[in-house]
Scaffold this active site. Structure first.
Site, PDB file in Angstrom:
ATOM      1  N   PRO A 128       0.679  -1.255  -0.064  1.00 24.85           N
ATOM      2  CA  PRO A 128       0.028   0.032  -0.186  1.00 24.85           C
ATOM      3  C   PRO A 128       0.941   1.155   0.002  1.00 24.85           C
ATOM      4  O   PRO A 128       0.573   2.292  -0.701  1.00 24.85           O
ATOM      5  CB  PRO A 128      -0.846  -0.087   1.313  1.00 24.85           C
ATOM      6  CG  PRO A 128      -1.017  -1.583   1.401  1.00 24.85           C
ATOM      7  CD  PRO A 128       0.254  -2.173   1.070  1.00 24.85           C
ATOM      8  N   SER A 132       6.050   2.179  -6.689  1.00 22.98           N
ATOM      9  CA  SER A 132       7.268   2.395  -7.425  1.00 22.98           C
ATOM     10  C   SER A 132       8.485   2.287  -6.759  1.00 22.98           C
ATOM     11  O   SER A 132       9.396   2.001  -7.253  1.00 22.98           O
ATOM     12  CB  SER A 132       7.159   3.871  -8.229  1.00 22.98           C
ATOM     13  OG  SER A 132       5.901   3.730  -9.142  1.00 22.98           O
ATOM     14  N   SER A 158      -2.301  -9.923  -8.563  1.00 24.57           N
ATOM     15  CA  SER A 158      -3.314 -10.843  -9.639  1.00 24.57           C
ATOM     16  C   SER A 158      -3.245 -12.338  -8.802  1.00 24.57           C
ATOM     17  O   SER A 158      -2.095 -12.744  -8.736  1.00 24.57           O
ATOM     18  CB  SER A 158      -2.585 -10.552 -10.837  1.00 24.57           C
ATOM     19  OG  SER A 158      -2.477  -9.333 -11.379  1.00 24.57           O
ATOM     20  N   ASN A 239      12.151  -8.169 -15.304  1.00 28.34           N
ATOM     21  CA  ASN A 239      12.713  -7.844 -16.740  1.00 28.34           C
ATOM     22  C   ASN A 239      11.703  -8.716 -17.677  1.00 28.34           C
ATOM     23  O   ASN A 239      11.399  -8.030 -18.792  1.00 28.34           O
ATOM     24  CB  ASN A 239      14.139  -8.356 -16.901  1.00 28.34           C
ATOM     25  CG  ASN A 239      15.019  -7.014 -16.045  1.00 28.34           C
ATOM     26  OD1 ASN A 239      14.556  -5.927 -16.151  1.00 28.34           O
ATOM     27  ND2 ASN A 239      15.913  -7.495 -15.588  1.00 28.34           N
ATOM     28  N   GLY A 339     -16.649   4.549 -34.003  1.00 28.95           N
ATOM     29  CA  GLY A 339     -17.594   5.644 -33.743  1.00 28.95           C
ATOM     30  C   GLY A 339     -18.504   5.103 -32.624  1.00 28.95           C
ATOM     31  O   GLY A 339     -17.847   4.632 -31.593  1.00 28.95           O
ATOM     32  N   GLU A 363       3.863  -3.672 -13.489  1.00 25.96           N
ATOM     33  CA  GLU A 363       5.377  -4.231 -13.914  1.00 25.96           C
ATOM     34  C   GLU A 363       6.271  -3.212 -13.669  1.00 25.96           C
ATOM     35  O   GLU A 363       7.186  -3.150 -14.437  1.00 25.96           O
ATOM     36  CB  GLU A 363       5.358  -5.121 -14.890  1.00 25.96           C
ATOM     37  CG  GLU A 363       4.136  -6.306 -15.287  1.00 25.96           C
ATOM     38  CD  GLU A 363       4.536  -7.283 -14.210  1.00 25.96           C
ATOM     39  OE1 GLU A 363       4.703  -7.150 -13.039  1.00 25.96           O
ATOM     40  OE2 GLU A 363       4.382  -8.476 -14.571  1.00 25.96           O
ATOM     41  N   GLU A 367       6.448   5.798 -16.122  1.00 26.50           N
ATOM     42  CA  GLU A 367       7.258   6.905 -15.600  1.00 26.50           C
ATOM     43  C   GLU A 367       8.575   6.029 -15.103  1.00 26.50           C
ATOM     44  O   GLU A 367       9.688   6.665 -15.239  1.00 26.50           O
ATOM     45  CB  GLU A 367       6.617   7.646 -14.476  1.00 26.50           C
ATOM     46  CG  GLU A 367       5.596   8.537 -15.045  1.00 26.50           C
ATOM     47  CD  GLU A 367       4.194   7.567 -15.483  1.00 26.50           C
ATOM     48  OE1 GLU A 367       3.423   8.264 -16.425  1.00 26.50           O
ATOM     49  OE2 GLU A 367       4.060   6.663 -14.974  1.00 26.50           O
TER      50      GLU A 367
END
Length: 382
Positions: A128, A132, A158, A239, A339, A363, A367
């Site tokens: 939490p 990053s 996941s 990676n 459309g 992953e 940024e």
């Protein structure tokens, strides 16, 4: 990828995977998204084709394929459902980590069931308060005799709640990357629990939950690799994971492009097929060109990773950033070409847009990919 650029084995691999995606993923993708259904039975069918252990050595039950092969697989799978292809990428990342860093007993214990997808797996790094900045994670593992005791919370995991095995990064030493170790936690370990299934914009065909470790006690032989090696294990796993997600973006976007071609061929306006309008044809040409460029970069990064090239992490970050941005942009333009129909669920385009949006975040956000690339460019200058 153009078939002329593939080996015969790779072409056969792509065709087999595309057939699987068209038969087992595409017909059900919208229903799974609507019902938030995680099709474990279909994942096990994929494992029957060797897709549960793509990079795992054959003696451990895997397929022993290269990263260059793997990105072809994930692009083909994502043409049927990016959400399911994305989970398979994560599962394969975990299986590779156990195969590459586990000892013989660990490989024998866990890999055959992972490769068969009798057991599913999840990767537990994000917290939490540590996304990053993964090296700032606070989940702690404390040694207690012949056991480790793990306490903390992992976020956005996941497969959580369905997976049997969880590779968990936890702090065993001081602050920073060098104080992190990797552990294999079993669903049945006392003290392990899960938050509610998150309500998400996309990726609804797989569960996403918190993983809560409340003094989870695991034997010392659940340590993966060496103590203090966890951050390196996590980053090396990522990676390959970044290439998998990049390839999934290509597959989803290619599906959106193909649907746009069919839609424009069927629709008329101002007395001609929409497909014959030059402005629309130029747009389609740009979409195809951008996907081809992204595919070439993903393949270059995959080959570098296969060869252990020192620039492989840099190239993987570059490929992930470029392919996921391009994939999402192409899918969004495909929606525009439809459309109002593109906004309807039944056409499948809006689901692709929703699924591909998260690829620019997971992953490692795009940024952070820019930070990695910039660091590679500038480190020679001090």
């Amino acid at each position: 990828m153009t078939s002329t650029l593939l080996t015969e084995d790779q072409q056969a691999l792509v065709e087999t995977t595309l057939d699987f995606a068209q038969d087992h993923l595409t017909p059900h993708a919208l229903d799974w998204d609507r019902d938030k259904h995680f099709p474990v039975d279909v994942l096990r069918k994929a494992a029957g084709l060797g897709l549960g252990g793509i990079y795992v050595r054959e003696e451990s039950g895997g397929s022993g394929l290269t990263r260059a092969d793997g990105v072809l697989v994930f692009e083909a799978l994502a043409s049927g459902c990016p959400s399911i292809a994305g989970y398979l990428s994560i599962h394969n990342m975990v299986a590779w980590m156990i195969d590459h860093y586990g000892d013989a007993c660990q490989r024998e214990r866990w890999l055959p069931r992972l490769c068969a997808m009798e057991d599913l797996s999840s990767y537990c790094l994000t917290e939490p308060g540590a996304g990053s900045d993964a090296a700032a994670l606070t989940t702690r593992a404390t040694r207690d005799g012949d056991h480790w005791v793990l306490t903390g919370v992992k976020q956005f995991i996941s497969g959580a709640g369905t997976s049997q095995l969880y590779v968990v990064m936890a702090r065993t030493g001081n602050d920073g990357a060098d104080g992190i170790s990797a552990f294999v936690v079993d669903e049945d370990d006392p003290g392990l629990s899960f938050g509610p299934n998150e309500r998400k914009m996309g990726w609804n065909a797989q569960s996403t939950r918190q993983v809560v470790l409340d003094a989870v006690r695991v034997p010392a032989d659940r340590l993966l690799g060496r103590e203090g090696q966890g951050f390196r294990i996590a980053m090396n796993g990522l990676n390959g994971g970044r290439l998998g997600i990049a390839a999934c973006s290509l597959g989803g976007a290619r599906s959106a492009l193909d649907r746009s071609l069919a839609h424009l061929a069927d629709r008329e306006a101002f007395g001609q097929r929409l497909l014959d309008a030059q402005a629309l044809r130029f747009g389609l040409a740009d979409m195809a060109t951008e996907l081809a460029a992204a595919r070439a970069l993903v393949q270059q990064a995959a080959q570098a990773l296969d060869r252990g090239h020192p620039q492989a992490p840099y190239l993987c970050a570059m490929a992930k950033r470029f392919a996921t941005d391009i994939g999402y942009a192409v899918a969004d333009r495909a929606l525009q070409l439809h459309g109002g129909y593109g906004y309807l669920n039944e056409y499948g385009i809006e689901k692709i847009v929703r699924d591909l949006r998260v690829h620019r975040i997971l992953e490692g956000t795009n940024e952070i990919m820019r930070v990695i690339v910039a660091r590679g460019l500038t480190e020679a200058f001090g």
